[in-house]
Design a protein around this motif. Structure first.
Motif, short mmCIF file in Angstrom:
data_model
loop_
_atom_site.label_atom_id
_atom_site.label_comp_id
_atom_site.label_asym_id
_atom_site.label_seq_id
_atom_site.Cartn_x
_atom_site.Cartn_y
_atom_site.Cartn_z
N TRP A 170 -0.90 1.76 -13.69
CA TRP A 170 -1.77 2.91 -13.91
C TRP A 170 -1.10 4.15 -13.33
CZ3 TRP A 170 -5.00 4.80 -9.55
CH2 TRP A 170 -5.74 5.94 -9.89
N THR A 171 -0.71 5.07 -14.20
CA THR A 171 -0.14 6.33 -13.73
C THR A 171 -1.27 7.29 -13.42
OG1 THR A 171 1.87 6.05 -15.06
CG2 THR A 171 1.36 8.27 -14.31
N LYS A 172 -1.33 7.74 -12.17
CA LYS A 172 -2.40 8.66 -11.77
C LYS A 172 -2.31 9.93 -12.61
CE LYS A 172 -5.70 10.28 -9.14
NZ LYS A 172 -6.09 11.38 -10.07
N GLY A 173 -3.40 10.26 -13.30
CA GLY A 173 -3.45 11.44 -14.15
C GLY A 173 -3.29 11.13 -15.62
N GLU A 174 -3.11 9.86 -15.97
CA GLU A 174 -2.89 9.52 -17.38
C GLU A 174 -4.09 9.88 -18.25
OE1 GLU A 174 -4.11 4.76 -17.31
OE2 GLU A 174 -2.01 5.35 -17.11
N PRO B 200 0.83 -1.21 0.00
CA PRO B 200 0.00 0.00 0.00
C PRO B 200 0.86 1.26 0.00
CG PRO B 200 -0.01 -1.02 2.17
CD PRO B 200 0.73 -1.95 1.27
N ALA B 201 0.34 2.28 -0.67
CA ALA B 201 1.02 3.58 -0.72
C ALA B 201 0.04 4.66 -0.30
CB ALA B 201 1.53 3.87 -2.12
N VAL B 202 0.37 5.37 0.76
CA VAL B 202 -0.43 6.50 1.23
C VAL B 202 0.08 7.75 0.53
CG1 VAL B 202 -1.14 7.86 3.22
CG2 VAL B 202 -0.77 5.41 3.47
N ILE B 203 -0.82 8.48 -0.12
CA ILE B 203 -0.42 9.67 -0.89
C ILE B 203 -0.82 10.92 -0.11
CG2 ILE B 203 -0.55 10.84 -3.09
CD1 ILE B 203 0.59 7.98 -3.20
N GLN B 204 0.17 11.77 0.15
CA GLN B 204 -0.03 12.96 0.96
C GLN B 204 0.41 14.21 0.20
OE1 GLN B 204 2.74 13.56 4.23
NE2 GLN B 204 1.10 14.28 5.56
N ALA C 297 5.58 -0.95 -10.57
CA ALA C 297 4.97 0.36 -10.35
C ALA C 297 5.85 1.22 -9.44
CB ALA C 297 3.58 0.20 -9.73
N TRP C 298 6.44 0.60 -8.43
CA TRP C 298 7.32 1.30 -7.51
C TRP C 298 8.58 1.80 -8.24
CZ3 TRP C 298 8.00 4.34 -3.83
CH2 TRP C 298 9.06 4.33 -2.94
N ALA C 299 9.13 0.95 -9.09
CA ALA C 299 10.31 1.33 -9.85
C ALA C 299 10.00 2.49 -10.80
CB ALA C 299 10.85 0.13 -10.63
N THR D 5 2.91 6.05 -10.02
CA THR D 5 2.28 5.00 -10.81
C THR D 5 1.86 3.88 -9.88
OG1 THR D 5 3.47 5.45 -12.87
CG2 THR D 5 2.65 3.22 -12.57
N PHE D 6 0.62 3.47 -9.98
CA PHE D 6 0.08 2.38 -9.16
C PHE D 6 -0.05 1.11 -9.98
CE2 PHE D 6 -1.87 6.28 -7.37
CZ PHE D 6 -1.41 6.19 -6.06
N PHE D 7 -0.36 0.02 -9.27
CA PHE D 7 -0.85 -1.17 -9.94
C PHE D 7 -2.35 -1.21 -9.70
CE2 PHE D 7 -2.29 -5.55 -10.11
CZ PHE D 7 -1.81 -5.93 -11.36
N SER D 8 -3.13 -1.10 -10.76
CA SER D 8 -4.58 -1.11 -10.63
C SER D 8 -5.08 -2.54 -10.52
CB SER D 8 -5.23 -0.44 -11.86
OG SER D 8 -6.63 -0.60 -11.83
N ARG D 9 -5.70 -2.85 -9.38
CA ARG D 9 -6.22 -4.20 -9.17
C ARG D 9 -7.44 -4.46 -10.04
NH1 ARG D 9 -7.07 -3.87 -2.87
NH2 ARG D 9 -7.75 -1.81 -3.60
N SER D 10 -8.25 -3.42 -10.30
CA SER D 10 -9.44 -3.61 -11.12
C SER D 10 -9.09 -3.75 -12.60
CB SER D 10 -10.40 -2.43 -10.93
OG SER D 10 -9.77 -1.21 -11.30
N LYS D 11 -8.05 -3.02 -13.06
CA LYS D 11 -7.65 -3.07 -14.46
C LYS D 11 -6.54 -4.11 -14.71
CE LYS D 11 -8.68 1.86 -14.94
NZ LYS D 11 -8.12 3.21 -15.19
#
Length: 228
Positions: free
Chosen positions: A69-73, A27-31, A48-50, A59-65
């Motif tokens: 997934w890069t936030k804002g793409e 998990p990644a908490v975004i602040q 995604a972390w790299a 960039t996250f790993f989207s569990r649904s997709k």
């Protein structure tokens, strides 16, 4: 004779983020790096972390997709990384960011905002940064809100903005000396607003001003300037 000590051998090894053995995720908490507001929670796999570290955008790993997934793409509301901090168990990471617009897909600043809440879950002082961002938007995109008082101030120029700061400062002093606490609140609010407009207009960020205060606090000879 004293033996020389190589201090580098005593430095702790860098901590690596651990991923869950079953899911391969962490998990990644975004602040928000400026306001301190928690914006969202997402999940990373190793790739995604790299990529987040390499690109400077979250960039996250989207569990649904089931993909990266890069936030804002799609929206353009990217999360630019300021710093990342792995927790004590090395299985969760806090990522401090500068958001380019609302983080939540609903158009709200944070995913943790709900309609029944009176305000977003953030420290009130963080609103100064939000105000700075809004004022900056008014300055750079005046056509979006041509009737805005802020836009009109920028159109009149720095001299007029500086004059307004002076006027609000005088009114603040008058209410303070008179002991008018209610009036003082409003005058200080007006003063802070016009100061933010002046800073944006001159290209000085609020964070730069705070850095000066922090530096003075850290320097004993100037601590009296911050009341310490």
């Amino acid at each position: 004779m004293h033996k020389s000590v190589n201090m580098e051998t005593h430095l702790p090894a860098p901590v690596s983020l651990r991923f869950d053995s079953a899911t391969g995720l962490a998990p990644a908490v975004i602040q928000d790096a400026d306001t301190g507001q928690v914006l969202m929670l997402g999940y990373l796999n190793e790739e995604a972390w790299a990529r987040t570290q390499a690109d400077g955008r979250v960039t996250f790993f989207s569990r649904s997709k089931n993909r990266l997934w890069t936030k804002g793409e799609t929206s353009g509301n990217f999360l630019t990384v300021v710093s990342s901090h792995i927790d004590c168990d090395a299985d969760t990471v806090l990522i401090r960011v500068i958001p380019a617009g609302p983080t939540c897909h609903r158009g709200t600043t944070s995913c943790f905002e709900q309609p029944q809440q009176l305000q977003a879950p953030a420290a009130s002082i963080g609103f100064l940064v939000e105000l700075e961002r809004l004022v900056s938007e008014r300055k750079h995109f005046p056509e979006r809100t041509p009737d805005s008082y802020t836009v009109q101030l920028f159109q009149k120029g720095i001299a007029k903005i500086a004059q307004k700061v002076g006027e609000e400062a005088v009114e603040t002093v008058i209410d303070a000396v008179a002991g008018n606490h209610e009036g003082l609140k409003g005058e200080v609010a007006d003063l802070l607003y016009h100061l933010v407009v002046l800073l944006v207009g001159t290209g000085v960020s609020f964070s730069e001003v705070l850095e000066v205060l922090q530096q003075r606090h850290r320097t004993p000879s100037t601590r009296h300037l911050t009341g310490k």
